[in-house]
Enzyme design. Sequence first.
Site, short mmCIF file in Angstrom:
data_model
loop_
_atom_site.label_atom_id
_atom_site.label_comp_id
_atom_site.label_asym_id
_atom_site.label_seq_id
_atom_site.Cartn_x
_atom_site.Cartn_y
_atom_site.Cartn_z
N GLY A 143 0.82 -1.20 0.00
CA GLY A 143 0.00 0.00 0.00
C GLY A 143 0.86 1.26 0.00
O GLY A 143 1.98 1.27 -0.52
N LEU A 144 0.33 2.33 0.60
CA LEU A 144 1.01 3.62 0.66
C LEU A 144 1.36 4.14 -0.73
O LEU A 144 2.43 4.70 -0.95
CB LEU A 144 2.28 3.54 1.53
CG LEU A 144 2.07 3.20 3.00
CD1 LEU A 144 3.41 3.09 3.72
CD2 LEU A 144 1.19 4.21 3.69
N CYS A 145 0.46 3.93 -1.68
CA CYS A 145 0.70 4.39 -3.05
C CYS A 145 -0.55 5.07 -3.60
O CYS A 145 -0.88 4.91 -4.78
CB CYS A 145 1.14 3.24 -3.94
SG CYS A 145 0.07 1.79 -3.90
N GLY A 146 -1.25 5.80 -2.74
CA GLY A 146 -2.42 6.53 -3.20
C GLY A 146 -3.53 5.61 -3.65
O GLY A 146 -3.82 4.59 -3.03
#
Length: 370
Positions: A143-146
């Site tokens: 994750g952590l990719c918009g």
Amino acid sequence: MKFFCVAGLLASAAAFQAQPAAFTTYSPAVGGATSNVFSESSSPAHRNRRATIVMDGKANAIRDRITSVKNTKKITMAMKLVAAAKVRRAQDAVLATRPFSETLQSVFGGLIARMGGEALDLPLLTQREVSKVTLVVITGDRGLCGGYNSFMIKKAEARFNELKDQGVACDMVLIGKKGITYFQRRGYPIRKTFETGQNPDSKQALAISEELLNTYLSGESDAVELLYTKFISLIASSPSARTLIPFSASEITQQGDEVFQLTSSGGDFEVERTELEVAEPQDFPNDMIFEQDPIQIINSILPLYLNGQILRTLQESVASELAARMQSMQSASDNAGDLAKRLSTEYNRARQAAVTQEILEIVSGASALE
């Protein structure tokens, strides 16, 4: 209770009038002399003296939060730089596969031109009535990719429902942990899953292409569609869909390609996209004798071409994920900086309020004694 509070305040005021220096911290003056806080002296000791301020719990909590936000900003900036380094690695991988891909495309185009309509009878080039479709969905592992993963999942769900409404059966081949977890929990028909990580290679692409070829040639599926994220820029990517099998001879020989390059200037990252020229079909003379039948050559080239297309889309999806993570971490860093500024302002206001409150208490106590 009120009497004791007033008595305590009056006692403090009396002590302040008797010894005001005891209520301040100060540095010794030149020569070892000391000066009172109310002295009109302009000595260095007077200028360096700082009043002791008793901060309340709110101000201390704000100060701790400022420290936490600044530490978070350092982490997000580090993650942005790591993602940028990985984007460069993905870029180099794409460039390394270009010579083989261009040569393969040129040879294939030449064979198609040499054989004419005879090549259209090949199984992988034959359009047949579609009753079942296999969707190949490429998502990320982290994750952590918009909105990178959510956009791709929504695209796949929309296509699945569209085919279902048309009465076409559908199953999925999933690539990436995020997509695998999402669709497995919701009971979608899944044929097979793959995890390629952030450094996809030709072996992984070969395993995927063999699975898709076996599915199509055995008649278990009449078409294979590929859903992936097309890399456009560091701030934009587009969920895309294309028919992977059966092949279209015209698309293979005419469709262009693009190569992206990540550049940096003044601490900022930019992407330069270059549209490559279409590989011209190789000219085979009419009197050229092939050691093998051209049909067999094309049958051997098509799996290689499929393998190359899958590898390219895997690399492009990885680049899109990393670019989305770069942008997400940049936004997080900017937001952390803005939040730290607001908290600093709030902290200074709380500190000023504490100073003002102490002054008011002292003045009120002194006035009460008059």
